[in-house]
Design an enzyme around this catalytic site. Structure first.
Site, PDB file in Angstrom:
ATOM      1  N   ARG A  11       0.784  -1.233   0.000  1.00  0.00           N
ATOM      2  CA  ARG A  11       0.000   0.000   0.000  1.00  0.00           C
ATOM      3  C   ARG A  11       0.823   1.293   0.000  1.00  0.00           C
ATOM      4  NH1 ARG A  11      -5.374  -0.473   1.438  1.00  0.00           N
ATOM      5  NH2 ARG A  11      -5.436   1.610   2.342  1.00  0.00           N
ATOM      6  N   ARG A  76      20.437 -25.203   8.769  1.00  0.00           N
ATOM      7  CA  ARG A  76      19.951 -24.219   9.757  1.00  0.00           C
ATOM      8  C   ARG A  76      20.901 -23.029   9.850  1.00  0.00           C
ATOM      9  NH1 ARG A  76      14.726 -25.587  10.014  1.00  0.00           N
ATOM     10  NH2 ARG A  76      14.475 -27.794  10.482  1.00  0.00           N
ATOM     11  N   HIS A  77      21.428 -22.621   8.700  1.00  0.00           N
ATOM     12  CA  HIS A  77      22.407 -21.536   8.682  1.00  0.00           C
ATOM     13  C   HIS A  77      22.301 -20.838   7.324  1.00  0.00           C
ATOM     14  CE1 HIS A  77      26.160 -19.322   9.029  1.00  0.00           C
ATOM     15  NE2 HIS A  77      26.299 -19.762  10.280  1.00  0.00           N
ATOM     16  N   THR A 102      33.716 -14.772   8.532  1.00  0.00           N
ATOM     17  CA  THR A 102      32.642 -15.281   9.365  1.00  0.00           C
ATOM     18  C   THR A 102      31.326 -14.762   8.810  1.00  0.00           C
ATOM     19  OG1 THR A 102      31.845 -15.510  11.648  1.00  0.00           O
ATOM     20  CG2 THR A 102      32.662 -13.342  11.003  1.00  0.00           C
ATOM     21  N   SER A 103      30.222 -15.289   9.316  1.00  0.00           N
ATOM     22  CA  SER A 103      28.904 -14.922   8.761  1.00  0.00           C
ATOM     23  C   SER A 103      28.666 -13.429   8.760  1.00  0.00           C
ATOM     24  CB  SER A 103      27.799 -15.624   9.549  1.00  0.00           C
ATOM     25  OG  SER A 103      27.938 -17.010   9.484  1.00  0.00           O
ATOM     26  N   HIS A 150      -1.615  26.951  23.264  1.00  0.00           N
ATOM     27  CA  HIS A 150      -2.598  26.099  23.952  1.00  0.00           C
ATOM     28  C   HIS A 150      -3.858  25.908  23.107  1.00  0.00           C
ATOM     29  CE1 HIS A 150      -0.006  27.012  27.384  1.00  0.00           C
ATOM     30  NE2 HIS A 150      -0.163  28.276  27.044  1.00  0.00           N
ATOM     31  N   SER A 280     -16.104   9.864   3.392  1.00  0.00           N
ATOM     32  CA  SER A 280     -16.800   9.023   4.361  1.00  0.00           C
ATOM     33  C   SER A 280     -17.803   8.149   3.619  1.00  0.00           C
ATOM     34  CB  SER A 280     -17.524   9.885   5.405  1.00  0.00           C
ATOM     35  OG  SER A 280     -18.423   9.109   6.171  1.00  0.00           O
ATOM     36  N   ARG A 320      29.363 -11.269  20.708  1.00  0.00           N
ATOM     37  CA  ARG A 320      28.078 -11.254  20.013  1.00  0.00           C
ATOM     38  C   ARG A 320      27.144 -12.301  20.595  1.00  0.00           C
ATOM     39  NH1 ARG A 320      25.896 -12.687  14.370  1.00  0.00           N
ATOM     40  NH2 ARG A 320      24.235 -11.623  15.477  1.00  0.00           N
TER      41      ARG A 320
END
Length: 475
Positions: A11, A76-77, A102-103, A150, A280, A320
């Protein structure tokens, strides 16, 4: 249509911002990082061939996401899934993909590239908001209007001067945005816990080569700054700072829409309302400030998201922990997408703001007599009147006029009462002249022109290449 869709995508957002945080951008950047790593490692003496690098380049965008998903389900990585997916199509280079890394090498550096690119996209939109507000402020710098404190009528200002207050907030946001862009640091090449131990092994203990690798790779991706030290990841405070900036932009946008919605209720200024737009479903006459309300809604969301990376940054353990990962995947892109949507709508509003001077004049006429009483007293004293007696006369007339307005719904006839009172010694023609609203706006016009000339115009001129890049509303 039987699965949840993120409304930011369907959207609100631009294709540009959606691409910056897309899987394609992410994973092709991973491969560009792996290519750059291999190239620079070769330059520094590692046994990597031109053929291996060429095969990596030839397959930089050849990503089979189904294969990657199968590997991730197995391992799983996510990073290792894409290492293997890349290796399948670049078999000669399989052994040197991700060498020493490293990752976080691909994950964190890509995150920082996306943040930088997101910042730069936002800058373009913000410059257009500044330009739109500046044009509006200059056009209406002389048009008197009631000031409010105000939300009660106060001394007059001008429509343009009020717009400079909105502008000032955006300038502060731009100042912070440019600072974040200029000082954003790359993670670079740091190894598993930030010690570069794997690269020490690869380069036989040559620290200078490791530093060169870090510097060259960062420069290749357009970063003049690189973290001198890190754990496995870049400092998560970067995410907190990024979303705090986005929150600040959201605050400025929300303030603008609050004011505009109040002004639309007063029928003084109105956001665009298209020919076939329905305000509306029940009340056909309504012209609801839909765009302003949408900004306000999204802004609240962005402000709430700013707390997520703050909590992540404060609760990471040592070098980490992975309790940042899911949070980052959600909070950071969502905040950028929502700000993108806010700025699209804001620019759309500024393209079609409608001002109703006659209504503004009517509201001034209802209140100005009360505001002019001090001037009337001073003028009466100049003509030989007693200040205290005049004060009481004016006070009495003011109370009666206010009663007539509030209790009987009649117009404010304070000036007529004063003119008819023989005890108020004042030139009637001069009194009418005195009541010109422009006499009550102080230096609003001059302040507006000076602000635009000295602070805003130079920014617009410096960034004129970014002007005009508007995105149409989807809904």
């Amino acid at each position: 249509m039987n699965k949840y869709q993120n409304p930011l995508e369907s959207r609100y957002c631009s294709d540009e911002m959606l691409y910056i945080f897309s899987p394609e951008k992410k994973f092709t950047t991973w491969r560009q990082l792996w290519i750059a790593l291999a190239e620079i490692e070769k330059e520094l003496g590692l046994d990597i061939t031109d053929e291996q690098i060429q095969e990596l380049k030839d397959n930089a965008t050849n990503i089979d996401y189904h294969v990657a998903a199968a590997y991730e389900k197995k391992f799983r990585h996510d990073v290792m899934a894409h290492v293997h997916t890349y290796g399948d199509v670049a078999p000669s280079a399989k052994a040197i993909i991700h060498l020493g890394a490293t990752s976080a090498f691909v994950g964190d550096n890509t995150d920082l590239i996306q943040i930088r690119d997101g910042f730069q996209h936002i800058k373009g939109q913000l410059i257009n908001v500044i330009d739109g507000l500046a044009k509006f402020a200059r056009q209406y710098k002389d048009l008197p209007t009631l000031g409010f404190t105000h939300f009660q009528p106060a001394q007059l200002t001008t429509v343009g001067k009020r717009a400079t207050l909105w502008l000032q907030s955006v300038l502060l946001d731009l100042e912070e945005l440019e600072f974040r862009i200029d000082t954003l640091r790359f993670r670079g090449v740091k190894g598993t816990t930030g010690t570069a131990a794997s690269f020490k092994e690869l380069f036989d203990g040559d620290y200078q080569k490791v530093k060169t690798l870090d510097k060259k790779l960062s420069e290749r991706f357009g970063f003049k700054n690189v973290f001198a030290v890190s754990g496995q990841t870049y400092d998560r405070k970067i995410d907190a700072q990024a979303l705090e900036l986005l929150s600040n932009i959201a605050q400025s946008a929300h303030k603008f829409t609050n004011d505009l919605r109040l002004l639309q209720n007063l029928k003084e200024i109105e956001e665009p309302f298209e020919k076939n737009q329905i305000g509306s479903s029940a009340m056909a006459y309504k012209r609801n400030p839909m765009r302003s309300e949408r900004i306000a809604s999204l802004a609240k969301y962005v402000m709430s998201l700013a707390t997520s990376p703050a909590m992540v940054a404060s609760t990471q353990w040592f070098e980490r922990t992975l309790d940042d990962s899911a949070n980052k995947r959600l909070a950071v892109p969502q905040a950028f997408l929502a700000i993108d949507a806010i700025l699209i709508i804001w620019n759309n509003i500024l393209d079609g703001l409608v001002v109703y001077p006659k209504i503004i004049e009517k509201h001034i006429a209802e209140e100005l007599p009360f505001m002019a009483t001090e001037y009337i007293i001073m003028e009466g004293v100049k003509n030989g009147g007693d200040r205290q007696e005049l004060h009481e006369i004016i006070r009495t007339h003011s109370m009666e006029a206010a009663k007539q307005v509030k209790m009987e719904g009649k117009s404010n006839d304070l000036i007529e009462r004063i003119i008819a009172d023989e005890n108020v010694k004042i030139d009637k023609e001069k009194l009418v002249e005195l009541l010109d609203p422009k006499n009550f706006t102080g230096f609003a016009s001059e302040q507006t022109e000076e602000f635009l000339k000295d602070l805003v115009d130079p920014i617009i001129e410096e960034n004129k290449a970014l002007l005009g890049a508007h995105t149409d509303l989807k809904v």
